[in-house]
Design a protein around this motif. Sequence first.
Motif, PDB file in Angstrom:
ATOM      1  N   GLU A 305       0.809  -1.207   0.000  1.00 37.25           N
ATOM      2  CA  GLU A 305       0.000   0.000   0.000  1.00 37.25           C
ATOM      3  C   GLU A 305       0.856   1.277   0.000  1.00 37.25           C
ATOM      4  O   GLU A 305       0.366   2.363  -0.297  1.00 37.25           O
ATOM      5  N   ASP A 306       2.151   1.127   0.331  1.00 36.52           N
ATOM      6  CA  ASP A 306       3.045   2.302   0.384  1.00 36.52           C
ATOM      7  C   ASP A 306       3.820   2.497  -0.923  1.00 36.52           C
ATOM      8  O   ASP A 306       4.620   3.431  -1.046  1.00 36.52           O
ATOM      9  N   LEU A 307       3.628   1.574  -1.885  1.00 38.48           N
ATOM     10  CA  LEU A 307       4.501   1.586  -3.069  1.00 38.48           C
ATOM     11  C   LEU A 307       4.388   2.869  -3.880  1.00 38.48           C
ATOM     12  O   LEU A 307       5.400   3.402  -4.367  1.00 38.48           O
ATOM     13  N   ASN A 308       3.159   3.345  -4.052  1.00 37.94           N
ATOM     14  CA  ASN A 308       2.992   4.519  -4.920  1.00 37.94           C
ATOM     15  C   ASN A 308       3.862   5.689  -4.450  1.00 37.94           C
ATOM     16  O   ASN A 308       4.647   6.244  -5.231  1.00 37.94           O
ATOM     17  N   ASP A 309       3.753   6.039  -3.162  1.00 35.14           N
ATOM     18  CA  ASP A 309       4.515   7.184  -2.637  1.00 35.14           C
ATOM     19  C   ASP A 309       6.017   6.920  -2.717  1.00 35.14           C
ATOM     20  O   ASP A 309       6.798   7.806  -3.080  1.00 35.14           O
ATOM     21  N   ALA A 310       6.421   5.703  -2.374  1.00 33.66           N
ATOM     22  CA  ALA A 310       7.861   5.388  -2.360  1.00 33.66           C
ATOM     23  C   ALA A 310       8.442   5.475  -3.769  1.00 33.66           C
ATOM     24  O   ALA A 310       9.563   5.974  -3.966  1.00 33.66           O
ATOM     25  N   LEU A 311       7.696   5.039  -4.772  1.00 35.24           N
ATOM     26  CA  LEU A 311       8.212   5.084  -6.154  1.00 35.24           C
ATOM     27  C   LEU A 311       8.253   6.519  -6.675  1.00 35.24           C
ATOM     28  O   LEU A 311       9.164   6.906  -7.412  1.00 35.24           O
ATOM     29  N   GLN A 312       7.272   7.327  -6.279  1.00 31.47           N
ATOM     30  CA  GLN A 312       7.288   8.753  -6.665  1.00 31.47           C
ATOM     31  C   GLN A 312       8.550   9.439  -6.160  1.00 31.47           C
ATOM     32  O   GLN A 312       9.150  10.257  -6.840  1.00 31.47           O
ATOM     33  N   ALA A 313       8.961   9.084  -4.924  1.00 25.92           N
ATOM     34  CA  ALA A 313      10.165   9.692  -4.334  1.00 25.92           C
ATOM     35  C   ALA A 313      11.396   9.381  -5.187  1.00 25.92           C
ATOM     36  O   ALA A 313      12.271  10.238  -5.364  1.00 25.92           O
ATOM     37  N   PHE A 314      11.474   8.167  -5.753  1.00 25.79           N
ATOM     38  CA  PHE A 314      12.599   7.824  -6.636  1.00 25.79           C
ATOM     39  C   PHE A 314      12.615   8.763  -7.841  1.00 25.79           C
ATOM     40  O   PHE A 314      13.661   9.267  -8.233  1.00 25.79           O
ATOM     41  N   LEU A 315      11.433   8.988  -8.425  1.00 27.92           N
ATOM     42  CA  LEU A 315      11.380   9.814  -9.642  1.00 27.92           C
ATOM     43  C   LEU A 315      11.802  11.250  -9.360  1.00 27.92           C
ATOM     44  O   LEU A 315      12.324  11.929 -10.227  1.00 27.92           O
ATOM     45  N   LYS A 316      11.575  11.689  -8.120  1.00 30.80           N
ATOM     46  CA  LYS A 316      11.961  13.063  -7.740  1.00 30.80           C
ATOM     47  C   LYS A 316      13.393  13.126  -7.249  1.00 30.80           C
ATOM     48  O   LYS A 316      13.857  14.195  -6.825  1.00 30.80           O
ATOM     49  N   GLY A 317      14.109  11.985  -7.199  1.00 30.40           N
ATOM     50  CA  GLY A 317      15.477  11.982  -6.665  1.00 30.40           C
ATOM     51  C   GLY A 317      15.485  12.203  -5.166  1.00 30.40           C
ATOM     52  O   GLY A 317      16.480  12.606  -4.579  1.00 30.40           O
ATOM     53  N   ALA A 318      14.333  11.936  -4.512  1.00 28.01           N
ATOM     54  CA  ALA A 318      14.206  12.247  -3.085  1.00 28.01           C
ATOM     55  C   ALA A 318      14.306  11.012  -2.206  1.00 28.01           C
ATOM     56  O   ALA A 318      14.254  11.105  -0.981  1.00 28.01           O
ATOM     57  N   SER A 319      14.425   9.819  -2.816  1.00 32.82           N
ATOM     58  CA  SER A 319      14.495   8.605  -2.016  1.00 32.82           C
ATOM     59  C   SER A 319      15.894   8.478  -1.404  1.00 32.82           C
ATOM     60  O   SER A 319      16.865   8.955  -1.983  1.00 32.82           O
ATOM     61  N   ALA A 320      15.975   7.850  -0.239  1.00 29.99           N
ATOM     62  CA  ALA A 320      17.297   7.672   0.383  1.00 29.99           C
ATOM     63  C   ALA A 320      17.391   6.303   1.032  1.00 29.99           C
ATOM     64  O   ALA A 320      16.405   5.797   1.564  1.00 29.99           O
ATOM     65  N   GLY A 321      18.587   5.711   0.970  1.00 32.97           N
ATOM     66  CA  GLY A 321      18.832   4.427   1.623  1.00 32.97           C
ATOM     67  C   GLY A 321      18.083   3.289   0.945  1.00 32.97           C
ATOM     68  O   GLY A 321      17.590   3.421  -0.174  1.00 32.97           O
ATOM     69  N   LYS A 322      18.020   2.157   1.636  1.00 33.80           N
ATOM     70  CA  LYS A 322      17.434   0.959   1.037  1.00 33.80           C
ATOM     71  C   LYS A 322      16.017   0.740   1.543  1.00 33.80           C
ATOM     72  O   LYS A 322      15.732   0.879   2.726  1.00 33.80           O
ATOM     73  N   ILE A 323      15.133   0.405   0.614  1.00 33.36           N
ATOM     74  CA  ILE A 323      13.731   0.152   0.973  1.00 33.36           C
ATOM     75  C   ILE A 323      13.352  -1.267   0.541  1.00 33.36           C
ATOM     76  O   ILE A 323      13.517  -1.633  -0.620  1.00 33.36           O
ATOM     77  N   VAL A 324      12.851  -2.042   1.508  1.00 33.75           N
ATOM     78  CA  VAL A 324      12.438  -3.427   1.253  1.00 33.75           C
ATOM     79  C   VAL A 324      10.911  -3.480   1.205  1.00 33.75           C
ATOM     80  O   VAL A 324      10.244  -2.876   2.053  1.00 33.75           O
ATOM     81  N   LEU A 325      10.370  -4.179   0.210  1.00 28.32           N
ATOM     82  CA  LEU A 325       8.926  -4.432   0.174  1.00 28.32           C
ATOM     83  C   LEU A 325       8.668  -5.766   0.864  1.00 28.32           C
ATOM     84  O   LEU A 325       9.181  -6.804   0.429  1.00 28.32           O
ATOM     85  N   ASP A 326       7.898  -5.720   1.961  1.00 32.12           N
ATOM     86  CA  ASP A 326       7.586  -6.928   2.731  1.00 32.12           C
ATOM     87  C   ASP A 326       6.140  -7.311   2.410  1.00 32.12           C
ATOM     88  O   ASP A 326       5.225  -6.545   2.708  1.00 32.12           O
ATOM     89  N   HIS A 327       5.949  -8.476   1.786  1.00 34.48           N
ATOM     90  CA  HIS A 327       4.603  -8.863   1.351  1.00 34.48           C
ATOM     91  C   HIS A 327       3.732  -9.411   2.493  1.00 34.48           C
ATOM     92  O   HIS A 327       2.548  -9.629   2.296  1.00 34.48           O
ATOM     93  N   SER A 328       4.339  -9.647   3.683  1.00 34.73           N
ATOM     94  CA  SER A 328       3.538 -10.314   4.729  1.00 34.73           C
ATOM     95  C   SER A 328       2.535  -9.356   5.367  1.00 34.73           C
ATOM     96  O   SER A 328       2.707  -8.166   5.343  1.00 34.73           O
TER      97      SER A 328
END
Length: 328
Positions: A305-328
């Motif tokens: 449910e958090d993927l949309n916002d997290a991927l937008q941050a990549f496109l803006k060059g605003a993401s930092a560090g490592k992000i893991v998607l946990d399906h559980s």
Amino acid sequence: MATYNAWRVHEKDGEYVGNIETLDTADLPDGDVLIHVTHSSLNYKDALSASGNKGVTREFPHTPGIDAAGEVIESSTDQYTVGQQVLVTGYDLGMNTPGGFGEYIRVPAGWVVAVPKGWDAHKAMVYGTAGLTAGLCVNKLLKAGANPEQGPVVVTGASGSVGSVAVEILSGLGFEVTAVSGKPDQAEYLSQLGAKDIVGRDSLAPEKKPLLKPQFANAVDTVGGGPLAELLKQIKPGGSVACCGLAAGMQLETTMAPFILRGVNLLGIDSVEIPLPEKHEIWSKLAQDWKCTVTENSAKSIGKEDLNDALQAFLKGASAGKIVLDHS
Ligand code: NDP
């Protein structure tokens, strides 16, 4: 046959929208190994796929996720056994083959790697393609003769997924690391990773001169474009730049000066299509001598449910560090 949830992107009137949907494993492509994906990892390329970049993903609806790790459910080869923990990065996963943002994937055996000893699926995805790429960059620099005595090594896009792991591996190997970052709020994190100096992106602003004062012995460049052209002007004679990314642009406009007057080496990195044994070499280094404790302890976990916002941050060059998607 089983149903599962996936974060799938649809194209509608030129817009690309991702939602959680229920799908059936019967609709996955043919392949040797069916994997129950428990974890994936976020990369810039996933953001490109999810936003409709046709160079990455041609057809929609599509399940992105260039990384996946989890448990083998079915295997038609004796290379992999049911219940084994495995990971997949690169090749066509998440590009035009349903990827790790879904809870199941089916792939050729030639794409699959056993999760390194001592790791679980989560740990494998803390590193993911970004960790593998950072490791490949460092490995290529070392093979070109880079060593800490030559002077500082610079990493661009230092707060990003690839850059941050490169900073930690290099500082762990005893290199004096200069981090180039556009995020002043990540300075403390970069120091924890082992960066000795942190400079802004303006240190690679366009200059007319074909060569500048040589400051760095070697470099890992994750941004490409104009900053890479400027970086090449600042590399010491005989030094090497391992380049893997294009966050600042696909086009590289340079002169011959760094190459013919200083003997600088520009080393291209591909983490996607290289043969599995080359990937194995880096995975085993990451699980042993190149272990990145700060990265491991600071990786963030998110849900679908958090993927949309997290991927937008990549496109803006605003993401930092490592992000893991946990399906559980
Ligand atoms: P991230 O978005 O996590 O990191 C990229 C970083 O680059 C950003 O965090 C930012 O760091 C910096 N940056 C972003 N935009 C700009 C800009 N316009 N100018 C200068 N710096 C910028 O991406 P990844 O680390 O996942 O990937 C980095 C690159 O490597 C991508 O282009 C990706 O496609 C490529 N890649 C290539 C691979 C290969 O096999 N060759 C494999 C994996 C990735 P900061 O704010 O600290 O400056």
